[in-house]
Design an enzyme around this catalytic site. Structure first.
Site, mmCIF file in Angstrom:
data_model
loop_
_atom_site.group_PDB
_atom_site.id
_atom_site.type_symbol
_atom_site.label_atom_id
_atom_site.label_comp_id
_atom_site.label_asym_id
_atom_site.label_seq_id
_atom_site.Cartn_x
_atom_site.Cartn_y
_atom_site.Cartn_z
ATOM 1 N N SER A 667 -4.606 -5.083 1.490
ATOM 2 C CA SER A 667 -3.279 -5.479 1.990
ATOM 3 C C SER A 667 -2.647 -4.414 2.864
ATOM 4 C CB SER A 667 -2.346 -5.792 0.812
ATOM 5 O OG SER A 667 -2.143 -4.649 0.013
ATOM 6 N N LYS A 710 5.625 -6.611 -4.796
ATOM 7 C CA LYS A 710 5.837 -5.822 -3.585
ATOM 8 C C LYS A 710 7.267 -5.971 -3.072
ATOM 9 C CE LYS A 710 0.991 -6.161 -2.179
ATOM 10 N NZ LYS A 710 0.020 -6.688 -1.196
#
EC number: 3.4.21.53
Length: 770
Positions: A667, A710
């Site tokens: 990511s 996140k």
């Protein structure tokens, strides 16, 4: 007083009348002084030795044959012109005492030595040597020959110049050695006697059993006791048959039938200990269940809804007479960062449903037998943890919490996760077989709740059997509410404070959350509150009784918080870190929740075309992302307004700080592309922007996982704009409403869209040369 050559002896003691050959060159010396030394410290008394001969030792070295003469009290030491160490020595010959006490000590010493030699099995030579010594001082010195004496004891014996005192000391040492030898002999004789007694009892027992069989008599009281317990137990038929079979074997072996009888009795004890047919009466009230769960935990609506659904369905089945399907057991797996309430909610589930609660910690378990049990052929065999959990719960339908299931290991003793495949499969666990009991156990009534910090380390087949509910952490608002309603009252009580004795405003609780913690859970927050209240409790306890009665309640202010917790520990540093080109803010998920990573890129002179250095303990996936990022930026330099010359004779360095922490995951691609594009275009990254997503060579942005964690980490770090893959747009529904209202989200499909949002507008022409 004479000046003699001093020869140090490391951890060795030479007594007068001893002869010794040492690898030393004594030159023309007639006498030398032998002094014991330990770790650089010399004894105060040495042995004056006469040089009898000079010899050549194996290997060609020179040596001297020395004979101990008498003790020497050491005075001042100095180096002679040849550099050799010499000492002023006062000779201390043994005076021959004539008092009766010395003679008594001498006779007793000889008697003790004779007894020692008898226990040791002396052939007469040592005894003859001792009898040949007439002088009491020399006789006392013979105890120094013993290898059992320590170096300190030998030095003490050497430093004792008075003959009578030396005899007393030598007699004390020899008595200690005699006592030790006598104890060893007694133990050896006891062991031999015990073995003979056990063998004799075994023969007599067998004879007694034979006589009883001939007379038709049998002392079966212990067998009757087991039979009564088996009859009282609600065992299934197949279990009862096995128990009666083992009881018949025990009856034939007899109560004292040795190790086999003991093994059978242990097995029967375990069979009886399992609560066959015993179940707790469940509370099937969905409203009560929800109220109980809400009273113990804030938020966690997903897991609360699932438990309420389970209770509601069981209630309908029983009210409508629908037979319970054993394949429909609930197996919940709570996955999330530490401190989010996964373990404690297991107890709340048990309380809400009226079941017993048992916790099984699986962290570090590597032996399959811990789950399935040991086979009875092994010495010390035991059932597995599940059987022991049922025994402790005293019911067949408890809530069993499988804690830290992601930390189960595997080695040569087997794979415990493979054994859990059967336990956590509702289609199989109704016939679970423990290796020790070797019987089928019905685990379908057990409510299993597993906890884990991350799903990646749980084997795929095992994870497939679980119903996963994710704990992604708490927002600042949720942490503040938890601190107000749960943590602060609990810590106040633990620190001995009354309800109205201390208070704190919600704004200050929010300050503690924001400035002293940046965790997904609330464990560190509770520690900080505990520290604050301990300081407060100390202030209150320091008052007199009258002052405590007259004083008003303490309202904690910011100054007291700073005094108790120290300076601010957590800062919002995105603006400072991204102020220069080449730094981008990425979002990641770790084992302890979401986190913010700053990806830094810089360039330097080099040879070739754009070499790449990577640091920060990056895993293989992140290394590949960095290479893809550099390739993309170089391939799309014209679109990004970067001169082709920017890559000539230049090298690039990409670093992710906190190099002591390993990092990996799919990511970070868009973050690395943005950092390199920012560096080469001279356009800083907006400090309000955080990003996540993987990138392809064609510049497509791929979806990622853990979006909620996140986003929560970005919110805590003060980031207001989040760039995410377009295919993750639907995951925004999991983000709390109050967080979504405070942030702006930018779903993107290509890296061009990322750079358009992330980079500051160009304020100067992009440099055209390196």
């Amino acid at each position: 007083m004479a000046s003699l050559l001093l020869i140090p002896l490391d951890d060795t003691v030479i007594f007068p009348t001893m002869d010794v050959t040492l690898p030393v060159d004594v030159g023309d010396e007639d006498r030398v002084l032998l002094v014991p030394r330990h770790e650089g410290e010399y004894a105060s008394v040495g042995t004056i030795a006469a040089v009898r001969d000079s010899v050549r030792l194996p290997g060609g070295a020179r040596g001297a044959v020395l004979e101990g003469i008498s003790r020497g009290i050491i005075g001042a030491a100095h180096n002679d012109p040849m550099g050799k160490l010499r000492a002023e020595v006062t000779e201390s010959p043994d005076a021959t005492p004539v008092d009766g006490r010395t003679r008594d000590l001498e006779r007793e010493y000889r008697a003790v030595v004779d007894e020692l030699l008898e226990l040791r099995g002396d052939d007469g030579r040592i005894a003859g040597f001792v009898r040949s010594i007439a002088e009491p001082g020399a006789l006392a010195d013979t105890s120094g020959y013993a290898p059992d004496l320590t170096f300190e004891q030998k030095v003490k014996l050497l430093e004792t110049t008075d003959v009578t005192e030396r005899l007393e000391l030598a007699l004390e040492y020899q008595r200690e050695r005699l006592t030790q030898l006598q104890i060893r002999r007694r133990i050896r004789e006891d062991v031999e006697s015990g073995a003979q007694k056990q063998q004799r009892e075994y023969l007599l027992r067998k004879q007694m059993e034979s006589i009883r069989r001939e007379l038709g008599e049998d002392d079966a009281s212990f067998v009757d006791e087991y039979r009564r317990k088996i009859d009282e137990s609600d065992m299934p038929e197949h279990v009862r048959e096995q128990a009666e079979k083992e009881l018949a074997r025990l009856e034939r072996a007899g109560e004292g039938g040795g190790s086999e009888a003991q093994m059978i009795r242990t097995y029967l004890d375990w069979l009886i200990a399992v609560p066959w047919g015993v179940t707790s009466e469940e509370k099937l009230d969905p409203q009560f269940t929800r109220e109980t769960l809400d009273g113990d935990h804030f938020g966690l609506d997903d897991v609360k809804d699932r438990i309420v659904e389970y209770v509601a369905i069981e209630k309908l089945r029983r009210e409508r007479g629908i037979e319970s399907d054993k394949k429909s057991g609930a197996i919940l797996t709570l996955i999330g960062p530490p401190g989010t309430g996964k373990t404690s909610i297991g107890e709340s589930i048990a309380k809400a449903t009226g079941r017993e609660f048992v916790r099984m910690s699986l962290g570090g378990v590597r032996d399959e037998a811990e789950i399935r049990g040991h086979r009875r052929t092994y010495i010390g065999a035991l059932p597995g943890r599940l059987v022991r959990a049922l025994r402790d719960a005293k019911t067949m339908n408890p809530v069993i919490l499988l804690d830290e299931i992601d930390k189960v290991g595997a080695d040569y003793r087997g794979d415990p996760t493979a054994a859990l495949l059967e336990v956590l499969d509702p289609a199989q666990n109704s016939t679970f077989r423990d290796h020790y009991l070797d019987l089928e156990l019905d685990l379908s009534q057990v409510l299993f709740v597993a906890t884990a910090n991350q799903a990646e380390t749980i084997p795929g087949p095992l994870l497939d059997r679980m119903e996963v509910i994710r704990f992604d952490g708490y927002t600042v608002m949720e942490k503040t509410a938890i601190a107000r309603d749960y943590l602060f009252p609990r810590q106040r009580e633990r620190n001995g404070l009354r309800e109205g004795e201390v208070a704190i405003t919600e704004d200050l609780l929010r300050t503690i959350v924001a400035e002293y913690t940046r965790e997904a859970g609330v464990r560190q927050l509770e520690r900080e509150l505990g520290t604050l209240l301990r300081k407060t409790a100390t202030r209150i306890a320091s008052r007199t009784a009258q002052e405590q009665e007259e004083a008003d309640a303490i309202t904690i202010d910011l100054e007291q918080i700073r005094e108790a917790l120290g300076r601010q520990k957590v800062f919002q540093e995105a603006a400072a870190r991204t102020a220069v080109p080449g730094v981008a803010t990425g979002l990641a998920v770790t084992g302890v929740g979401g986190d913010v990573l700053f990806v830094e890129a810089t360039e330097m002179a080099g040879k070739g075309l754009g070499g790449l250095t990577l640091t920060g303990q990056l895993g293989d996936v992140m290394k590949e992302s960095a290479r893809i990022a550099l390739t993309y930026v170089r391939g799309h330099a014209d679109e990004l307004g970067i001169s082709d010359d920017a890559f000539v004779d230049r090298e690039f360095h990409v670093h992710v700080p906190a190099g002591a922490i390993p990092k990996d995951g799919p990511s970070a691609g868009v973050t690395m592309v943005t950092a390199l594009a920012s560096l080469l275009s001279g356009r800083p990254v907006k400090h309000t922007v955080g990003m996540t997503g993987e990138v392809t060579l064609q510049g497509r942005v791929l979806p990622i996982g853990g979006l909620k964690q996140k986003v929560l980490a970005a919110h805590a770090a003060g980031i207001t704009d989040v760039i995410l893959p377009e295919r993750n747009r639907g995951d925004l529904d999991d983000v709390p409403q109050d967080v979504r209202e405070q942030m702006t989200f930018h779903p993107v499909m290509t890296i061009g869209e990322v750079l358009e949002v992330a980079l500051e507008p160009a304020t100067a022409p992009v440099r055209a040369e390196a």
